[in-house]
Design a protein around this motif. Structure first.
Motif, PDB file in Angstrom:
ATOM      1  N   GLN A   5      16.899   8.041 -52.823  1.00 18.39           N
ATOM      2  CA  GLN A   5      16.986   7.428 -54.121  1.00 18.39           C
ATOM      3  C   GLN A   5      16.827   8.566 -55.260  1.00 18.39           C
ATOM      4  N   LEU A   6      17.858   9.018 -55.813  1.00 20.60           N
ATOM      5  CA  LEU A   6      17.662  10.020 -57.253  1.00 20.60           C
ATOM      6  C   LEU A   6      17.416   9.136 -58.292  1.00 20.60           C
ATOM      7  N   THR A   7      16.535   9.646 -59.158  1.00 20.25           N
ATOM      8  CA  THR A   7      16.239   9.249 -60.539  1.00 20.25           C
ATOM      9  C   THR A   7      16.655  10.347 -61.552  1.00 20.25           C
ATOM     10  N   ILE A   8      17.665  10.257 -62.324  1.00 22.22           N
ATOM     11  CA  ILE A   8      17.946  11.196 -63.179  1.00 22.22           C
ATOM     12  C   ILE A   8      17.570  10.677 -64.970  1.00 22.22           C
ATOM     13  N   PRO A   9      17.246  11.675 -65.603  1.00 24.66           N
ATOM     14  CA  PRO A   9      16.854  11.152 -66.981  1.00 24.66           C
ATOM     15  C   PRO A   9      18.335  10.593 -67.916  1.00 24.66           C
ATOM     16  N   GLY A  10      18.108   9.837 -68.635  1.00 20.83           N
ATOM     17  CA  GLY A  10      19.010   9.198 -69.272  1.00 20.83           C
ATOM     18  C   GLY A  10      19.339   8.101 -68.854  1.00 20.83           C
ATOM     19  N   GLY A  11      19.198   6.968 -69.585  1.00 19.71           N
ATOM     20  CA  GLY A  11      19.525   5.427 -69.234  1.00 19.71           C
ATOM     21  C   GLY A  11      20.059   5.025 -70.704  1.00 19.71           C
ATOM     22  N   SER A  12      20.160   3.585 -71.171  1.00 17.11           N
ATOM     23  CA  SER A  12      20.801   3.102 -72.263  1.00 17.11           C
ATOM     24  C   SER A  12      19.834   3.328 -73.400  1.00 17.11           C
ATOM     25  N   TRP A  20      26.610   2.636 -77.547  1.00 17.23           N
ATOM     26  CA  TRP A  20      26.058   1.597 -76.812  1.00 17.23           C
ATOM     27  C   TRP A  20      26.803   1.667 -75.431  1.00 17.23           C
ATOM     28  N   GLY A  21      26.218   1.762 -74.402  1.00 15.80           N
ATOM     29  CA  GLY A  21      27.310   1.566 -73.212  1.00 15.80           C
ATOM     30  C   GLY A  21      27.597   2.812 -72.495  1.00 15.80           C
ATOM     31  N   ARG A  22      27.127   3.954 -73.350  1.00 13.79           N
ATOM     32  CA  ARG A  22      27.537   5.025 -72.537  1.00 13.79           C
ATOM     33  C   ARG A  22      27.014   5.556 -71.340  1.00 13.79           C
ATOM     34  N   ALA A  23      25.594   5.206 -71.398  1.00 16.24           N
ATOM     35  CA  ALA A  23      25.177   5.710 -69.883  1.00 16.24           C
ATOM     36  C   ALA A  23      25.716   4.600 -68.677  1.00 16.24           C
ATOM     37  N   ALA A  24      25.817   3.478 -69.231  1.00 20.09           N
ATOM     38  CA  ALA A  24      26.452   2.486 -68.080  1.00 20.09           C
ATOM     39  C   ALA A  24      27.804   3.010 -67.638  1.00 20.09           C
ATOM     40  N   ALA A 116      21.688 -13.987 -73.915  1.00 20.89           N
ATOM     41  CA  ALA A 116      19.996 -14.112 -74.337  1.00 20.89           C
ATOM     42  C   ALA A 116      19.417 -12.931 -73.512  1.00 20.89           C
ATOM     43  N   ALA A 117      19.596 -12.725 -72.265  1.00 16.70           N
ATOM     44  CA  ALA A 117      18.980 -11.531 -71.662  1.00 16.70           C
ATOM     45  C   ALA A 117      19.296 -10.265 -71.894  1.00 16.70           C
ATOM     46  N   GLN A 118      20.593 -10.151 -72.308  1.00 19.26           N
ATOM     47  CA  GLN A 118      21.392  -8.771 -72.736  1.00 19.26           C
ATOM     48  C   GLN A 118      20.695  -8.560 -74.085  1.00 19.26           C
ATOM     49  N   PRO A 130      14.545   1.699 -78.083  1.00 22.03           N
ATOM     50  CA  PRO A 130      15.413   2.019 -76.934  1.00 22.03           C
ATOM     51  C   PRO A 130      15.606   0.512 -75.916  1.00 22.03           C
ATOM     52  N   ILE A 131      14.396  -0.215 -76.182  1.00 22.76           N
ATOM     53  CA  ILE A 131      14.660  -1.560 -75.297  1.00 22.76           C
ATOM     54  C   ILE A 131      15.458  -2.347 -76.123  1.00 22.76           C
ATOM     55  N   GLY A 132      15.900  -2.400 -77.529  1.00 27.86           N
ATOM     56  CA  GLY A 132      16.786  -3.101 -78.157  1.00 27.86           C
ATOM     57  C   GLY A 132      18.291  -2.522 -77.934  1.00 27.86           C
ATOM     58  N   ILE A 133      18.414  -1.835 -77.318  1.00 29.32           N
ATOM     59  CA  ILE A 133      20.012  -1.378 -77.067  1.00 29.32           C
ATOM     60  C   ILE A 133      20.536  -2.149 -76.039  1.00 29.32           C
ATOM     61  N   PRO A 134      21.667  -2.843 -75.977  1.00 29.11           N
ATOM     62  CA  PRO A 134      22.284  -3.238 -75.046  1.00 29.11           C
ATOM     63  C   PRO A 134      22.709  -2.588 -73.954  1.00 29.11           C
ATOM     64  N   THR A 135      22.274  -2.642 -72.673  1.00 32.07           N
ATOM     65  CA  THR A 135      22.588  -1.591 -71.604  1.00 32.07           C
ATOM     66  C   THR A 135      24.023  -1.118 -71.546  1.00 32.07           C
ATOM     67  N   ASP A 136      24.779  -2.442 -71.500  1.00 37.68           N
ATOM     68  CA  ASP A 136      26.352  -2.402 -71.177  1.00 37.68           C
ATOM     69  C   ASP A 136      27.089  -1.962 -72.597  1.00 37.68           C
ATOM     70  N   GLY A 137      26.467  -1.974 -73.591  1.00 36.96           N
ATOM     71  CA  GLY A 137      27.333  -1.883 -74.826  1.00 36.96           C
ATOM     72  C   GLY A 137      27.799  -3.203 -75.262  1.00 36.96           C
ATOM     73  N   THR A 138      28.879  -2.820 -76.200  1.00 32.23           N
ATOM     74  CA  THR A 138      29.690  -3.876 -76.720  1.00 32.23           C
ATOM     75  C   THR A 138      30.968  -3.660 -76.715  1.00 32.23           C
TER      76      THR A 138
END
Length: 167
Positions: A5-12, A20-24, A116-118, A130-138
């Motif tokens: 497993q590789l963990t690289i910086p930069g998430g949602s 929003w959704g760029r990282a995804a 609700a989860a998103q 950072p927690i308020g950003i929808p991971t997959d974007g809109t």
């Protein structure tokens, strides 16, 4: 079986407002055309060698996971390097991944628990956190994303001191 497993910086959480959704999207692009392989050739190579690859976007990091038989180590290590450093970000792949992302978001909007989860973080913390950003974007933010800018962002986060490797 070996799992790397590789963990690289930069998430949602690093996606700026309006992107929003760029990282995804970038995570998805890492499993498309890479190096000298187009998306289909890469997929076939993984299948023929029984290599499982998954890329997931978290709030702060992106996780790339390889699962394979120990005899495939000589195949996996160069592929891992190519995925990280030489993703192609072709226009064809980008458009397909973007369309799939938008369709997935729109389908998720038909399921109340998924909505609700998103968006729970958005309502609890707001879009500035950072927690308020929808991971997959809109759909709107995904349509705005620029392929070249996404590729440059991916390359900018490849910092050895912030990348973690585990077996």
């Amino acid at each position: 079986v070996i799992v790397i497993q590789l963990t690289i910086p930069g998430g949602s959480g690093s996606d700026p407002e309006g992107q929003w959704g760029r990282a995804a999207m970038v995570s998805e692009m890492l499993t498309e055309s890479i190096g000298d392989y187009d998306a289909l050739e890469f997929s076939d190579l993984l299948y023929q060698n029984a290599i499982d690859v998954s890329v997931s976007t978290g709030i702060y990091n992106t996780l790339i996971r390889f699962s394979f038989h120990k005899d495939q180590l000589d195949t996996v290590l160069p592929l891992m390097s190519t995925m990280l450093f030489k993703p192609q970000f072709t226009k064809k792949d980008w458009e397909r991944v973007r369309t799939n992302q938008i369709n997935s978001i729109q389908q998720d909007r038909e399921d109340s628990p998924t909505i609700a989860a998103q968006y729970d973080g958005y309502f609890l913390y707001g879009s500035e956190h950072p927690i308020g950003i929808p991971t997959d974007g809109t759909p709107k933010t995904i349509k705005r994303l620029n392929r070249d800018e996404a590729s440059k962002w991916h390359q900018s986060r490849l910092v050895a001191a912030k990348t973690h490797f585990s077996i």
